[in-house]
Design an enzyme around this catalytic site. Sequence first.
Site, mmCIF file in Angstrom:
data_model
loop_
_atom_site.group_PDB
_atom_site.id
_atom_site.type_symbol
_atom_site.label_atom_id
_atom_site.label_comp_id
_atom_site.label_asym_id
_atom_site.label_seq_id
_atom_site.Cartn_x
_atom_site.Cartn_y
_atom_site.Cartn_z
ATOM 1 N N GLY A 181 0.805 -1.204 0.000
ATOM 2 C CA GLY A 181 0.000 0.000 0.000
ATOM 3 C C GLY A 181 0.841 1.258 0.000
ATOM 4 N N ARG A 208 4.305 -10.916 -7.408
ATOM 5 C CA ARG A 208 4.198 -9.731 -8.261
ATOM 6 C C ARG A 208 3.165 -8.793 -7.626
ATOM 7 N NH1 ARG A 208 7.150 -10.813 -12.574
ATOM 8 N NH2 ARG A 208 7.386 -12.988 -13.226
ATOM 9 N N ILE A 210 -0.020 -6.825 -6.551
ATOM 10 C CA ILE A 210 -1.454 -7.132 -6.524
ATOM 11 C C ILE A 210 -2.182 -5.902 -7.056
ATOM 12 C CG2 ILE A 210 -3.435 -7.783 -5.135
ATOM 13 C CD1 ILE A 210 -1.598 -9.070 -3.159
ATOM 14 N N THR A 211 -2.231 -4.863 -6.257
ATOM 15 C CA THR A 211 -2.920 -3.653 -6.712
ATOM 16 C C THR A 211 -1.927 -2.496 -6.814
ATOM 17 O OG1 THR A 211 -3.437 -3.078 -4.437
ATOM 18 C CG2 THR A 211 -5.062 -4.360 -5.628
ATOM 19 N N SER A 212 -0.652 -2.763 -6.622
ATOM 20 C CA SER A 212 0.352 -1.701 -6.601
ATOM 21 C C SER A 212 1.095 -1.644 -7.938
ATOM 22 C CB SER A 212 1.345 -1.976 -5.477
ATOM 23 O OG SER A 212 2.147 -3.085 -5.804
ATOM 24 N N THR A 216 7.932 -6.946 -5.310
ATOM 25 C CA THR A 216 9.369 -7.205 -5.251
ATOM 26 C C THR A 216 9.820 -8.064 -6.438
ATOM 27 O OG1 THR A 216 9.454 -6.940 -2.863
ATOM 28 C CG2 THR A 216 11.180 -8.278 -3.851
ATOM 29 N N ASP A 269 -8.083 -6.184 -1.824
ATOM 30 C CA ASP A 269 -7.047 -6.933 -1.117
ATOM 31 C C ASP A 269 -7.493 -6.951 0.341
ATOM 32 O OD1 ASP A 269 -4.734 -8.219 -0.486
ATOM 33 O OD2 ASP A 269 -3.410 -6.527 -0.839
ATOM 34 N N LYS A 301 -2.420 1.113 2.844
ATOM 35 C CA LYS A 301 -3.405 0.038 2.927
ATOM 36 C C LYS A 301 -3.998 -0.010 4.334
ATOM 37 C CE LYS A 301 -2.685 -3.649 0.583
ATOM 38 N NZ LYS A 301 -1.990 -4.870 0.186
#
Lengths: 504, 504
Positions: A181, A208, A210-212, A216, A269, A301
Amino acid sequence: MITPVEHAPKLRARRLRLHTQHEPVVVMRTDCHVCRAEGLSARSQVLLTAGDRQVQATLFQIDSDLIGLDEAALSEAAWSLLGVVEGDLIEVSHPPTLDSLSSVRRRIYGNRLGEAAMAGIVRDVVAGRYTDVHLAAFLTASAAVPLDADETAYLTKAMIEAGDRLTWDAPVVVDKHSVGGLPGNRTTPIVVAIVAAHGLTMPKTSSRAITSPAGTADTMETLTNVDLDLATMRRVVEAEGACLAWGGAVRLSPADDIFIRIERALDIDTEGQLIASVLSKKIATGSTHVVIDIPVGPTAKVRSEDAAVALAARLTETATRFGLTLVCRQSNGDQPVGRGIGPALEAWDVLAVLQTADDAPEDLRRRACALAGAALELGGAVPKGDGEAAAAATLEDGRAWTKFQRICEAQGGLKTPPRAPLQQVLTAPRAGRIVHINNRKIARLAKLSGAPDSKAAGLTMEVRLGHEVAAGQPLVTVHAQTGGELDYALDYAARNLDMIETEA
Amino acid sequence: MITPVEHAPKLRARRLRLHTQHEPVVVMRTDCHVCRAEGLSARSQVLLTAGDRQVQATLFQIDSDLIGLDEAALSEAAWSLLGVVEGDLIEVSHPPTLDSLSSVRRRIYGNRLGEAAMAGIVRDVVAGRYTDVHLAAFLTASAAVPLDADETAYLTKAMIEAGDRLTWDAPVVVDKHSVGGLPGNRTTPIVVAIVAAHGLTMPKTSSRAITSPAGTADTMETLTNVDLDLATMRRVVEAEGACLAWGGAVRLSPADDIFIRIERALDIDTEGQLIASVLSKKIATGSTHVVIDIPVGPTAKVRSEDAAVALAARLTETATRFGLTLVCRQSNGDQPVGRGIGPALEAWDVLAVLQTADDAPEDLRRRACALAGAALELGGAVPKGDGEAAAAATLEDGRAWTKFQRICEAQGGLKTPPRAPLQQVLTAPRAGRIVHINNRKIARLAKLSGAPDSKAAGLTMEVRLGHEVAAGQPLVTVHAQTGGELDYALDYAARNLDMIETEA
């Protein structure tokens, strides 16, 4: 689980070289004998069997001689899952009734799910038997009426058991996770390098985004190969004590990536899914001690200290059920971390910190040291209270940078992250002090510029909270790989000037 | 709403003759200039513009010369929505940001939706901007935390306003709806014939099946053309006072069919959605007086009298907000109605009742007369208390059958429903009295046999509650159009022998 299919009609496999993302698709002639005998219609789910492999696919029908009457033309996902070669015989049949869908329906109507029901759902998800509609319904139902403690543990367990599980010779296996977040909060590569430089074992797998705009794994992919199979991962960890791999390349909690694809499409999420996602990966990786970073801020988040405490309690409670030692640390989540936002742009920040460059983002360095310090203490490498200083020293004397390079070499070589060809500076409309930065809108802007799919795309933040700016001074630089994406991001920026607020 | 697209790259339209059900799909070469310039990847949503038409489509990419580098190959859904001809230029761009998705997300997290938010969602749904993932999330969220009275009214209003709205010269326009869940409960064609024979106006539009083996539109399609455009519908109603059309063929509450497709895939059907679905159709059709049939039984959609009373109250309350006069009638829902279950098999029952055949199912006849009677009274055609007898007389003297034939002729001619080539009788494993019939399992069995997509498929019930049967005596006959579907149904029947319970 192979369902025996007797006398099922057969077609010849044809590779269509059609990219459909993860979805297995088969294209058949509307007038082929299989469609007629089996009463199949467009978008039916069908079960394809070739030898001892099966895959459930979405059927599209075609009225044209692009496809032969006796052919089953496969998308790349279906082709690789079935493992066929051109012309192989494929049996086509109705898929078995999915009993686990009645559990999903019961969950939609507010009933709690038990251990067996959750296991059944995850098994069918991993076997590719759920359509997007089913996946979205399950995830939405467990967001609208949140998963309780038992359900969260059952889901975690089911996700672990639906994949492989690693074991390591070391008595202590350290791991780290940020709840996310917070754009640019890319501490993991630095933490891994520091912790491994102290001789602890840290076989890191990452998701990978998600919503960002970047996860990493997305960032590390611009620096080295992250698509490691189990054998390679083991070899890297045995040699260097650590790795920085994409979790999806090994079958550790394989349900996670399927859920993440849908959560990304919905931009949701939730807490229960988050806990199951994080812990199933950690436990399947064989971790024994885990440090969790929970950034807190009005547009992070997690938005309040109370919420962070509650999340920490649920994480710790669930971890304890699985014998995992876990410590949560709150951190400031008021603004993005470092300068870059996007896979490659964050990689440049990571390199700057590891190389102790003069312009290395100090906030990123300090966060990484705090987390690495906690991990060093938790793993017993340094006495309690000495962790952060020990971590900082490991950066300053170059041991962390050396270790990072060795890990990347072991994974296939250190690469130079790409730079985007298109850049556009957004400037301050008027003079003032920066009083608020909206993480969500910043993340959205970075995504519209093409991140994470376009590796070099994203933003560089030119200001931080408290900075005084003049009118016309740069606030953010947008990086894009294509003109379409740049236009799209600039259009959003023009409509959302409040993403960086100044006060006169 | 046409979003102007400047300098968007163009491709040549190609008709792929690919059937994908409702989903607009475009296939482009991975290496085409548009994919590269716009940074598009497989399964991106793209906006296609041709002249003044736009459609949002799912992109699949192909690495093969089946598609030319300058071609945009369209599925049938995309082709007809865009209204192009071979070789027309199509602009391809990123679709606009869907602001209404943030309303869906807020709803997932338990916030109530206001009138504007609901209107925004339905507008985007009708414009084809929602993927299956988005649709499933919206419907699941409004099932998990049910729509409240205000939301239900807002959804109803939004669904009405997203389509056309009919007006009629008659002061009273009658309509009728069964809540469903009771296999074989095909009263509508009979009710329409009786009511129209009394001179009332009843422009009936019906849905296809949601989760049942047949909807009225599915059944009527085996008897006549139901795919009427507005002009045809108006002509039929002006001539005969009534029609029996598929609601989806006119744009009356077009969101409804989109929602229904997803609800069918999930096998869910919730109260708020049900009310909005029923009332939006009725109000858009221009109805002023509506009779609702609510079958109640342990395995019907509504399971208790209390639930029926609550549903009736919510239906009435919502109807009142729109100035609609509505009366609800509970009916017995313990077992299927009539003999046939499935589009054509139910049509045979309807014909038997209209033709006063000796073997006409008495329960279907009585139910139709009760509902037609209520409609006659509500519409002021007969005095209160005389409705049911008047309806029965209209059947007995052949006026209803004559009216039904005239309606079908006006819609394009009366057809003979098809018969399935494959039939298999399921027999009683032991002697006893029939004490329980599971409507849900019976419906599931009929669906597995191919209904409603296979028009002639389904079941005929050979027994009713209270019947005494000998071992080996027929209970149900399964009708199927293909061997695959028959096997599938028989496999389910063998695993669910409790769908018809006998007691010694």
